[in-house]
Enzyme design. Structure first.
Site, mmCIF file in Angstrom:
data_model
loop_
_atom_site.group_PDB
_atom_site.id
_atom_site.type_symbol
_atom_site.label_atom_id
_atom_site.label_comp_id
_atom_site.label_asym_id
_atom_site.label_seq_id
_atom_site.Cartn_x
_atom_site.Cartn_y
_atom_site.Cartn_z
ATOM 1 N N SER A 120 0.735 -1.144 0.096
ATOM 2 C CA SER A 120 -0.182 0.022 0.122
ATOM 3 C C SER A 120 0.898 1.238 0.088
ATOM 4 O O SER A 120 2.076 1.300 0.615
ATOM 5 C CB SER A 120 -0.933 0.037 1.345
ATOM 6 O OG SER A 120 -1.247 1.595 1.493
ATOM 7 N N SER A 124 -12.251 -8.448 -3.358
ATOM 8 C CA SER A 124 -13.746 -8.004 -2.519
ATOM 9 C C SER A 124 -14.292 -9.277 -2.015
ATOM 10 O O SER A 124 -15.310 -9.772 -2.790
ATOM 11 C CB SER A 124 -14.280 -7.018 -3.195
ATOM 12 O OG SER A 124 -13.550 -5.751 -3.407
ATOM 13 N N THR A 153 -4.964 2.467 -7.771
ATOM 14 C CA THR A 153 -6.219 2.369 -6.949
ATOM 15 C C THR A 153 -7.098 3.718 -7.361
ATOM 16 O O THR A 153 -6.657 4.704 -6.981
ATOM 17 C CB THR A 153 -6.267 2.397 -5.447
ATOM 18 O OG1 THR A 153 -5.306 1.245 -5.409
ATOM 19 C CG2 THR A 153 -7.551 2.312 -4.787
ATOM 20 N N LYS A 160 -6.979 -0.901 -10.198
ATOM 21 C CA LYS A 160 -7.678 -1.470 -9.148
ATOM 22 C C LYS A 160 -8.880 -0.651 -8.940
ATOM 23 O O LYS A 160 -8.617 0.578 -8.522
ATOM 24 C CB LYS A 160 -6.562 -1.654 -7.823
ATOM 25 C CG LYS A 160 -7.559 -2.026 -6.734
ATOM 26 C CD LYS A 160 -6.545 -2.510 -5.491
ATOM 27 C CE LYS A 160 -7.078 -3.119 -4.429
ATOM 28 N NZ LYS A 160 -7.981 -1.924 -3.348
ATOM 29 N N HIS A 181 -13.267 -2.373 -3.161
ATOM 30 C CA HIS A 181 -12.382 -1.977 -2.203
ATOM 31 C C HIS A 181 -12.880 -2.600 -0.785
ATOM 32 O O HIS A 181 -12.915 -1.952 0.133
ATOM 33 C CB HIS A 181 -12.490 -0.274 -1.748
ATOM 34 C CG HIS A 181 -11.235 0.087 -1.350
ATOM 35 N ND1 HIS A 181 -10.187 0.906 -2.365
ATOM 36 C CD2 HIS A 181 -10.730 0.445 -0.203
ATOM 37 C CE1 HIS A 181 -9.187 1.292 -1.239
ATOM 38 N NE2 HIS A 181 -9.526 1.033 -0.174
ATOM 39 N N TYR A 222 -2.020 5.306 -4.309
ATOM 40 C CA TYR A 222 -3.040 6.315 -4.295
ATOM 41 C C TYR A 222 -2.506 7.495 -5.072
ATOM 42 O O TYR A 222 -1.441 8.245 -4.814
ATOM 43 C CB TYR A 222 -3.283 6.909 -2.889
ATOM 44 C CG TYR A 222 -4.045 5.725 -2.178
ATOM 45 C CD1 TYR A 222 -5.230 5.250 -2.882
ATOM 46 C CD2 TYR A 222 -3.778 5.553 -0.772
ATOM 47 C CE1 TYR A 222 -6.152 4.225 -2.248
ATOM 48 C CE2 TYR A 222 -4.766 4.215 -0.109
ATOM 49 C CZ TYR A 222 -5.807 3.851 -0.863
ATOM 50 O OH TYR A 222 -6.570 2.967 -0.282
HETATM 51 C C1 FNR Z 1 -7.675 -1.833 2.304
HETATM 52 N N1 FNR Z 1 -7.685 -1.777 1.155
HETATM 53 C C2 FNR Z 1 -6.961 -0.909 0.336
HETATM 54 N N2 FNR Z 1 -6.704 -0.686 -0.863
HETATM 55 C C3 FNR Z 1 -5.734 -0.007 -1.675
HETATM 56 O O1 FNR Z 1 -5.376 0.318 -2.743
HETATM 57 N N3 FNR Z 1 -4.649 0.825 -0.709
HETATM 58 C C4 FNR Z 1 -4.687 0.634 0.537
HETATM 59 O O2 FNR Z 1 -4.201 1.325 1.218
HETATM 60 C C5 FNR Z 1 -5.788 -0.177 1.388
HETATM 61 N N4 FNR Z 1 -5.896 -0.159 2.739
HETATM 62 C C6 FNR Z 1 -6.621 -0.866 3.202
HETATM 63 C C7 FNR Z 1 -6.855 -1.327 4.562
HETATM 64 C C8 FNR Z 1 -7.893 -2.091 5.038
HETATM 65 C C9 FNR Z 1 -7.780 -2.128 6.643
HETATM 66 C C10 FNR Z 1 -8.636 -2.902 4.205
HETATM 67 C C11 FNR Z 1 -9.342 -4.035 4.869
HETATM 68 C C12 FNR Z 1 -8.694 -2.652 2.987
HETATM 69 C C13 FNR Z 1 -8.659 -2.548 0.104
HETATM 70 C C14 FNR Z 1 -7.872 -3.743 -0.394
HETATM 71 O O3 FNR Z 1 -6.979 -3.811 -1.181
HETATM 72 C C15 FNR Z 1 -9.028 -4.724 -0.907
HETATM 73 O O4 FNR Z 1 -9.492 -4.262 -2.013
HETATM 74 C C16 FNR Z 1 -9.847 -5.313 -0.205
HETATM 75 O O5 FNR Z 1 -9.473 -5.502 1.278
HETATM 76 C C17 FNR Z 1 -10.434 -6.434 -0.712
HETATM 77 O O6 FNR Z 1 -11.436 -7.131 0.140
HETATM 78 P P1 FNR Z 1 -11.322 -8.219 1.325
HETATM 79 O O7 FNR Z 1 -10.663 -9.103 0.766
HETATM 80 O O8 FNR Z 1 -10.966 -7.288 2.391
HETATM 81 O O9 FNR Z 1 -12.792 -8.711 1.334
#
Ligand code: FNR
Length: 376
Positions: free
Chosen positions: A119, A307, A169, A251, A275, A143
């Site tokens: 991330s 997701s 993202t 993404k 997300h 980001y």
């Molecule tokens: C995320 N996600 C996320 N995505 C991204 O592009 N940059 C980020 O910094 C973060 N940070 C983040 C923190 C936390 C605590 C969560 C739970 C999620 C989204 C992540 O990459 C992903 O898209 C989802 O978590 C997928 O869904 P599931 O597997 O959690 O159901």
């Protein structure tokens, strides 16, 4: 295999293989703010629930007596061979969950050879994570800041540190409406956490009135504000192409027209994702859009998915609907919170073992054999 050997010896595995039990354990162990940070979704949580119920609606039709006693989980994604079609999704500020933070995730990923997607809100720097990840494959998430010089600086550092693939993202240019975070006054700075990637960046630091060490709250606010100021459009995608020589994956795509647009702009891959339900309450389940996106662009680029992935069967369903690989978010975060590196490794090994067994029981020897005919 080792999980079963432990069972055969009459011992129970040191960590639960039941993900719901793991989540409950984490809920009891960590401060409520930390648990909510991982578990929470936007608004009423309807998108989080929709992601899961979409998986419930699709069912696998197992086939029998098809010589599936030997399986091979390897997959090729964006021309790269992976031991299994599974990546660690980008999850920010992991120091909220465990003191080893992203370093633990990077080590666990490296042991299994699964790509970590780091991330851009990581609590450890690009270079520290790369060192922990060693020779393993690693991707970097961005980001997309409105400040081009900051983007260029972060991309440059990522390239130097051996990150092969950029994941941009596009669904989080502002944070979603997240009552569970706002009402609990969740904020990374209150948790005393670091955001090392922006904080260690000289260009980012030059934008601040006071250094992050003196005023972390202002620094975090500045970092979170930056994507908002960008008012980006697809036309600006060329900037990323100019500053990243490796593959670029977009993404956070749900609509097939957006997928076509991304590919038209030069994207090498798509992650169909909402997300994890954290951005738009009431959004469509990501799985429900996967077939349309695959039909739109799957012949040209690799479509990935996240997701809601929780089990081997979920991986099979996403692959059967056309995903080349899946990203796993919350399960790894719970593993990290519970037991650091060992916890992440355990969650991933359990998922791979579950995938391997379930794939075999359904009569398939490799992910490549899966197609829509496998499902009802
Ligand atoms: C995320 N996600 C996320 N995505 C991204 O592009 N940059 C980020 O910094 C973060 N940070 C983040 C923190 C936390 C605590 C969560 C739970 C999620 C989204 C992540 O990459 C992903 O898209 C989802 O978590 C997928 O869904 P599931 O597997 O959690 O159901």
């Amino acid at each position: 295999r080792e999980i079963f050997e432990l069972d055969a010896a009459g011992e129970t595995p040191p960590l639960t293989t039941d993900l719901a039990a793991l989540e409950e354990a984490v809920r009891a162990e960590v401060p409520a703010d930390s648990y909510n940070y991982v578990a929470g979704g936007a608004g009423t949580g309807s998108t989080v629930r929709a992601n899961r119920s979409a998986f419930e609606r699709w069912r696998i039709v197992p086939r029998v007596l098809r010589n599936a006693d030997r399986r091979d989980l390897r997959a090729t994604v964006l021309g790269m061979e992976m031991p299994a079609p599974v990546l660690l999704a980008p999850v920010g500020v992991q120091s909220i969950l465990h003191p080893d933070a992203e370093l633990a995730s990077a080590r666990a990923a490296a042991e299994l050879g699964l790509p970590l997607v780091l991330s851009s809100s990581s609590s450890r720097s690009i270079e520290e994570v790369a060192a922990a990840n060693g020779d393993a494959p690693r991707w970097m998430q961005l980001y997309w800041s409105g400040d081009r010089e900051i983007c260029a600086s972060i991309l440059d550092r990522g390239k130097r540190a051996g990150f092969s693939t950029l994941v941009v993202t596009v669904d989080t240019w502002i944070r979603g409406w997240r009552p569970h975070e706002m009402d609990r006054r969740y904020s990374p700075s209150r948790q005393g956490v670091d955001m090392a990637i922006p904080f260690s960046d000289p260009v980012f630091r030059s934008r601040l009135a006071r250094p992050p060490e003196e005023d972390p709250t202002a620094a975090i606010q500045e970092w979170q504000r930056m994507p908002t100021g960008a008012s980006k459009s697809w036309e600006q995608f060329a900037f990323l192409r100019d500053h990243w020589s490796g593959p670029i994956v977009v993404k956070g795509i749900l609509h097939p027209d957006d997928a076509r647009r991304a590919v038209g702009c030069g994207a090498d891959g798509i992650v169909v994702s909402n997300h994890g339900g954290r951005q738009v309450d009431g959004a469509v389940a990501a799985l429900d859009m996967l077939p349309e996106v695959v039909d739109a662009v799957g012949a040209e680029v690799d479509v990935l998915f996240d997701s809601g992935i929780r089990t081997g069967a979920d991986v099979i369903k996403a692959l059967a609907l056309g995903a080349k690989a899946v990203l796993v978010g919350r399960p790894c975060a719970y593993g990290l919170a519970h037991a650091g590196e060992a916890g992440v490794r355990h969650v991933l090994r359990s998922l791979l073992a579950d995938l391997d067994i379930t794939l075999g029981l359904c009569g398939y020897r490799s992910p490549a054999e899966l197609g829509r005919a496998a499902l009802r």
